[in-house]
Design a protein around this motif. Structure first.
Motif, mmCIF file in Angstrom:
data_model
loop_
_atom_site.group_PDB
_atom_site.id
_atom_site.type_symbol
_atom_site.label_atom_id
_atom_site.label_comp_id
_atom_site.label_asym_id
_atom_site.label_seq_id
_atom_site.Cartn_x
_atom_site.Cartn_y
_atom_site.Cartn_z
ATOM 1 N N GLU A 1 1.003 -1.196 0.178
ATOM 2 C CA GLU A 1 0.030 -0.038 -0.053
ATOM 3 C C GLU A 1 0.915 1.327 -0.024
ATOM 4 N N PRO A 2 0.304 2.540 -0.434
ATOM 5 C CA PRO A 2 1.203 3.664 -0.498
ATOM 6 C C PRO A 2 1.772 4.021 0.859
ATOM 7 N N ALA A 3 3.071 4.460 0.830
ATOM 8 C CA ALA A 3 3.738 4.814 1.978
ATOM 9 C C ALA A 3 2.844 5.947 2.650
ATOM 10 N N ALA A 4 2.945 6.015 4.011
ATOM 11 C CA ALA A 4 1.981 7.093 4.531
ATOM 12 C C ALA A 4 3.032 7.495 5.896
ATOM 13 N N LEU A 5 2.485 8.634 6.520
ATOM 14 C CA LEU A 5 3.369 9.068 7.508
ATOM 15 C C LEU A 5 3.275 8.245 8.849
ATOM 16 N N LYS A 6 2.065 7.482 9.058
ATOM 17 C CA LYS A 6 1.639 6.330 10.022
ATOM 18 C C LYS A 6 2.858 5.497 9.953
ATOM 19 N N ASP A 7 3.637 5.449 8.661
ATOM 20 C CA ASP A 7 4.678 4.165 8.562
ATOM 21 C C ASP A 7 6.041 4.750 9.024
ATOM 22 N N ALA A 8 6.119 5.827 8.986
ATOM 23 C CA ALA A 8 7.547 6.678 9.556
ATOM 24 C C ALA A 8 8.343 5.892 10.733
ATOM 25 N N TYR A 9 7.701 5.432 11.833
ATOM 26 C CA TYR A 9 8.248 4.925 12.956
ATOM 27 C C TYR A 9 9.028 3.525 12.589
ATOM 28 N N GLU A 10 8.093 2.618 11.989
ATOM 29 C CA GLU A 10 8.493 1.354 11.599
ATOM 30 C C GLU A 10 9.666 1.382 10.399
ATOM 31 N N ILE A 11 9.648 2.365 9.477
ATOM 32 C CA ILE A 11 10.379 2.572 8.629
ATOM 33 C C ILE A 11 11.874 2.842 9.410
ATOM 34 N N ARG A 12 11.787 3.711 10.101
ATOM 35 C CA ARG A 12 13.058 4.134 10.819
ATOM 36 C C ARG A 12 13.735 3.050 11.722
ATOM 37 N N GLN A 13 12.752 2.349 12.171
ATOM 38 C CA GLN A 13 13.192 1.036 12.870
ATOM 39 C C GLN A 13 13.978 0.033 12.005
ATOM 40 N N LEU A 14 13.295 -0.265 11.032
ATOM 41 C CA LEU A 14 13.723 -1.422 10.197
ATOM 42 C C LEU A 14 14.881 -0.860 9.237
ATOM 43 N N ALA A 15 14.697 0.251 8.668
ATOM 44 C CA ALA A 15 15.897 0.748 7.730
ATOM 45 C C ALA A 15 16.948 1.359 8.439
ATOM 46 N N GLY A 16 16.645 1.641 9.748
ATOM 47 C CA GLY A 16 17.740 1.987 10.449
ATOM 48 C C GLY A 16 18.854 0.929 10.920
ATOM 49 N N ASP A 17 18.563 -0.061 10.819
ATOM 50 C CA ASP A 17 19.229 -1.477 11.056
ATOM 51 C C ASP A 17 20.788 -1.358 10.112
ATOM 52 N N GLU A 18 21.648 -1.340 10.881
ATOM 53 C CA GLU A 18 23.068 -1.143 9.925
ATOM 54 C C GLU A 18 23.200 -2.077 9.038
ATOM 55 N N ALA A 19 22.766 -3.266 9.235
ATOM 56 C CA ALA A 19 22.781 -4.358 7.985
ATOM 57 C C ALA A 19 21.846 -4.074 6.886
ATOM 58 N N VAL A 20 20.764 -3.315 7.102
ATOM 59 C CA VAL A 20 19.986 -3.086 5.896
ATOM 60 C C VAL A 20 20.672 -1.850 5.173
ATOM 61 N N ALA A 21 20.962 -0.796 5.707
ATOM 62 C CA ALA A 21 21.752 0.178 5.254
ATOM 63 C C ALA A 21 23.000 -0.037 4.747
#
Length: 178
Positions: A10-30
């Protein structure tokens, strides 16, 4: 919204910001992605979502049964040339389960059937074998290698370009691509 056997996109929304930061913030992902900052600071996800263009297709990947955000996938469109760049990432807790491939196949089908695109391309760091496999399984072909083209985390790395044409997709997968 796009649905698959195990996912909905589904389209990205501001409600996703916290989860995006948690998952994408993982050093292995980045470490394996060119455009994910590390560290992933507070407010970066909201700023990114707020800056998305209306013509682009940027989708949150969610598991059907539980509905947590597990990653993101997107098409950054070049409307003049009926093409788009595909990019995606999956949070580390969800690696190795085929979610990236399932989402990529669904977005490729959507791009060709619904958006009428002629070409989709993607780039990967040459050492990112998991992402290369996802693209190969979706029908992409390596079109070239730009040697030591990007400086990622202080190190020059090769960048592979992958491409898929609408005609190749129709030939290889027929009308019922899944």
């Amino acid at each position: 919204m796009i649905s698959t056997a195990r996912l909905f996109l589904e389209p990205a929304a501001l409600k996703d910001a916290y989860e995006i930061r948690q998952l994408a913030g993982d050093e292995a992902v980045a470490r394996n992605a060119l455009n994910i900052p590390h560290p992933f600071e507070e407010g970066m996800a909201k700023a990114w979502i707020s800056g998305l263009r209306l013509c682009d297709v940027v989708l949150a990947i969610r598991k059907r049964e539980e509905q947590p955000l597990i990653g993101m996938i997107g098409l950054i469109r070049d409307e003049e040339n009926d093409s788009a760049e595909l990019s995606y990432w999956i949070g580390r807790p969800y690696w190795g389960r085929g979610f990236a491939g399932e989402a990529a196949n669904a977005v490729v089908e959507y791009a060709f059937r619904s958006l009428g695109l002629n070409r989709i391309f993607a780039t990967t760091l040459s050492r990112n074998s998991a992402s290369i496999r996802v693209l190969e399984k979706a029908g992409f072909k390596v079109e070239g290698c730009l040697r030591r083209h990007v400086k990622h985390w202080g190190r020059f790395e090769d960048l592979l370009y992958h491409g898929l044409l609408r005609a190749e997709c129709e030939e290889e997968f027929g009308e019922d691509r899944q």
